[in-house]
Enzyme design. Structure first.
Site, short mmCIF file in Angstrom:
data_model
loop_
_atom_site.label_atom_id
_atom_site.label_comp_id
_atom_site.label_asym_id
_atom_site.label_seq_id
_atom_site.Cartn_x
_atom_site.Cartn_y
_atom_site.Cartn_z
N ASP A 229 0.97 -1.13 -0.02
CA ASP A 229 0.07 0.00 -0.06
C ASP A 229 0.93 1.24 -0.01
OD1 ASP A 229 -1.98 2.03 0.20
OD2 ASP A 229 -3.20 0.86 1.60
C1 BGC Z 1 -5.02 3.67 0.18
C2 BGC Z 1 -5.17 2.39 -1.00
C3 BGC Z 1 -4.70 3.24 -2.29
C4 BGC Z 1 -3.51 3.97 -2.45
C5 BGC Z 1 -3.18 4.58 -3.40
C6 BGC Z 1 -3.59 4.13 -0.10
O1 BGC Z 1 -3.88 5.22 0.83
O2 BGC Z 1 -4.90 2.86 1.32
O3 BGC Z 1 -6.23 1.98 -0.98
O4 BGC Z 1 -4.87 2.34 -3.38
O5 BGC Z 1 -3.31 4.81 -1.27
O6 BGC Z 1 -3.86 5.85 -3.47
#
Ligand code: BGC
Length: 746
Positions: A229
């Site tokens: 993530d």
């Molecule tokens: C979120 C993800 C997301 C990623 C990119 C993170 O903060 O938890 O779900 O895909 O950011 O934006």
């Protein structure tokens, strides 16, 4: 060149560099070998492509696009075809925008109604989440675009989401929190998986070997790419050794230097680095191969969004007020009637040029509008309420558009309660007091408390239904379409009734999943609790009956499959769609099991009077529980009930089958093994029967002088005696006991 051939030509530094991104959204290119940079973008209910400065919080601009219903809405369709249509549409849009991976779908289980991201997740039930996710993934990937299921694993809250640890026992992990991901891997064949920010049982997901290697790759056979993530990486080398491939986001400082150093110092094997770089390369090569130009028909996308929105809506209550008549004057009340809430906040937030509200969609109907409440306030405005009462008095029906404002649910923050703003509650009560045909349309991504439920005639849940939600709501309200969604999540009467209540959101970053496997309906049904709406509930303008439940065998082993058939008939006046739900209950079990668990479902379209036969196939997993003693799925022989119903609380047909488990649990007998436990051992039970046969405790003299209840209590008492006590009771010598234990264990 294939992955291996390219890998052989890369230097250690190049391999390490490839394992982190070029910038916020892209992988690195290696120009000398023709390796391009591939873009990943958020979704998953619309494309969030950022061309300017990137961010993962939904703050900066992204390109204008079409917004579809969010995951919690989609799951309520209980329709795999809905997911397929959406997956295909998004796949084509990604191709048009040269995006190689869409970051979704979110597969986490809704453990608490308070999770701020529940709108991005499908269900409290792993089967629904897995099946809906897999259908979406297959369709998206059939267009050549990789999915990236997230957030693996146990990312069920926003409080301490980047630093906390979810403490989950092995059985609960396998029965509740992992199966949706497993289905995404095995059935959906996802090419991407995102390691969550949080830790599971003390180890961060991006460094968790049990999750990323033992379970994901070795047990499930995953061969795609594991991405962190955004910002989840802690220790790069530990992560790669544990099974992580790509660190995101990247940037000029993400050189991979620490990986090179770790390989040189011998703390990370080059083999592990090759696996990680190989996965990234494989992803890039596939994306390069699949890339094509595509033209997007925006009008068709908007129509699809409207179609899906209507498929997802759930008619929660209807005492006959719906559908509305075209000839009636109707008052539409509430700011959401003009500007509905149709998507959630955070990284999935997309740029929508125009969302359609119900007032706009009902332009040609006899509708009057009044504002009712200020969506940015929680306090009633007497003038607005008075206006609404006037409008409701002058109309034959009043429809109030209410629900959760943006500030109430978003990525990054958990909800504080399950209520809608008090000014909306007051408005609904005031309007219901003057118009007996008061209908509430709800917008929101998660469950809500409805303190006025018994005062209104009907409630239609539109969820966060995408940019065309107003149009879909009007079609459903006026009966141009028939609601067919069912709840993929129980609506508890009170937040305090939720099983995670005492352990949410944990303390100092540690959250214990003490409720174990009893999540959602598995808990409420076991406790026979009153709920506002049960899991699987959903009404229609027509009625359905279920008949002729048949199984192809009445007894089977856990190596065989069982075919279940049932006829479903539309007995009403409208064409409609039924959601046929199949639950399995273990009639008697030595381990704790829920009353029933959903094992399959089907959505069936029926004209009035039409009958269709639905067929389901159940295999071992439908009867099994996860047994930590053998670290595997295990079927305990016995009777199981197959139930067909339209919610977890309304089983209308059932049939019992006998299933024989074909594996035995290894069972070590010691002096503290009780007689009851010994009875479950194949050789032990024979011994117990012989012993009991000659035992004074079981003698007919004694039992004849006792009442039935006392005899039963005595038997229970005997079952609790450890076999070691037989020596103290003088029934055998220590040597005989030892010989017995040795022979039983041999
Ligand atoms: C979120 C993800 C997301 C990623 C990119 C993170 O903060 O938890 O779900 O895909 O950011 O934006």
């Amino acid at each position: 060149m294939n992955t291996k051939e390219i890998l052989d030509q890369l230097t250690l530094e190049e391999k390490a560099a490839l394992c982190s991104g070029r910038d916020f959204w892209k992988t690195k290119a290696i120009e000398r070998l023709g390796i391009e940079s591939v873009m990943m973008c958020d979704g998953p209910h619309g494309l969030r492509k950022q061309e300017g400065e990137g961010d993962h919080l939904g703050i900066n601009e992204s390109i204008p696009t079409v917004c579809y219903p969010s995951a919690s809405a989609l799951a309520s369709s209980f329709d795999r075809d809905v997911m397929k249509k959406l997956g295909k549409a998004l796949g084509r849009e990604c191709q048009a925008e040269h995006v190689g991976m869409l970051l979704g779908p979110g597969m986490n289980i809704k453990r608490s109604p308070l999770c701020g991201r529940n709108f991005e997740y499908f269900s409290e039930d792993p089967l629904v989440a897995g099946e809906m996710g897999a259908a979406y993934i297959q369709a998206l990937q059939s267009e050549g675009v990789a999915a990236c299921v997230k957030h693996f694993a146990c990312n069920n809250q926003e409080t301490m989401r980047m630093a906390g640890s979810s403490q989950v026992d092995e059985r609960t992990l396998h029965e509740i929190y992992l199966p949706a991901f497993e289905t995404a891997v095995k059935k959906g064949k996802t090419r991407g998986i995102m390691a969550a920010y949080n830790a599971v049982n003390g180890e961060f997901c991006s460094e968790n070997k049990t999750l990323l290697t033992d379970i994901l790759r070795d047990e499930w056979g995953y061969d795609g790419m594991v991405v962190t993530d955004w910002g989840a990486v802690k220790n790069r080398a530990v992560g790669v050794a544990a099974g992580l491939d790509l660190e995101m986001p990247g940037g000029p400082t993400a050189t991979g230097e620490e990986l090179v150093k770790a390989v040189k110092e011998g703390t990370l094997s080059e083999e592990a680095l090759d696996r990680a770089a190989g996965s990234v390369l494989q992803f890039i090569l596939t994306a390069m191969q699949n890339q094509r130009d595509e033209m997007i028909d925006r009008e068709a996308c908007r129509n699809l969004s409207e179609e899906l929105s209507a498929e997802c809506a759930v008619l929660l209550k209807n005492d006959g007020a719906l559908p509305l008549s075209e000839s009636s004057r109707v008052a539409f009340i509430g700011e959401f009637a003009k500007m509905p809430r149709y998507q959630g906040g955070g990284s999935s937030h997309i740029n929508v040029p125009h969302a359609v509200g119900a007032v706009e969609a009902a332009e040609e109907k006899d509708v009057i509008y009044t504002r009712g409440y200020d969506v940015h306030s929680e306090t009633s405005d007497p003038a607005l309420v008075e206006e609404a009462i006037e409008a409701a008095r002058s109309a034959q029906a009043a429809v109030i558009f209410a629900g959760l404002p943006d500030a109430y649910e978003t990525e990054g923050a958990d909800r504080e309660h399950m209520r809608i703003p008090e000014n909306q509650n007051e408005l609904i009560k005031a309007v219901a007091a003057v118009n007996p045909k008061t209908i509430v349309v709800l917008h929101g991504g998660s469950v809500m408390e409805l303190p006025w439920l018994d005062k209104v005639s009907a409630v239609l849940l539109m969820h966060l239904g995408g940019e065309q939600v107003g149009k879909a709501a009007v079609e459903l309200l006026y009966g141009e379409k028939n609601p067919s969604g069912h709840l993929a999540e129980t609506w508890p009467a009170r937040l305090e009734d939720n099983p995670s209540y005492l352990n949410f959101p944990g303390e100092e970053g540690v959250v214990t999943y003490a409720e174990g496997i009893y999540v959602g309906y598995r808990y409420y049904d076991k406790k026979k609790m009153t709920v506002t709406f049960p899991f699987g509930h959903g009404l229609s303008y027509t009625t359905f009956t279920y008949e002729n439940l048949q199984v192809d065998k009445e007894s089977l082993t856990d190596q065989e499959s069982l075919t279940v058939r049932v006829d479903v008939k539309n007995t009403g006046k409208y064409a409609g769609k039924a959601v046929v739900q199949l639950y399995v209950s273990d009639r008697e079990s030595t381990v704790r099991r829920p009353i029933r668990e959903l094992r399959d479902f089907a959505k069936v379209a029926l004209e009035p009077g039409e009958v269709k036969t639905v067929s389901f196939t159940l295999d071992k997993r439908a009867f099994a529980y996860y047994e930590p003693k053998c670290s595997d799925w295990f079927v305990e022989s016995g009777e199981f009930e197959i139930g067909i119903g339209d919610s977890s609380r309304n089983i209308v047909l059932s049939q019992t089958v006998r299933v024989e488990g074909t594996t035995l649990l290894s069972f070590t007998i010691t002096e503290t093994t009780t007689i009851g436990q010994l009875m479950k051992h194949p050789k032990g039970s024979l011994f117990v029967r012989q012993m009991m046969g000659s035992s004074a405790m079981a003698s007919s003299d004694m039992s004849s002088s006792m009442g039935e209840g006392t005899e039963k209590a005595l038997q229970k008492m005997v079952l609790e005696i450890p076999i070691g006590a037989m020596v103290s009771y003088g029934r055998m010598t220590a040597e005989q006991l030892k010989a017995l234990i040795d022979s039983l264990n041999s």
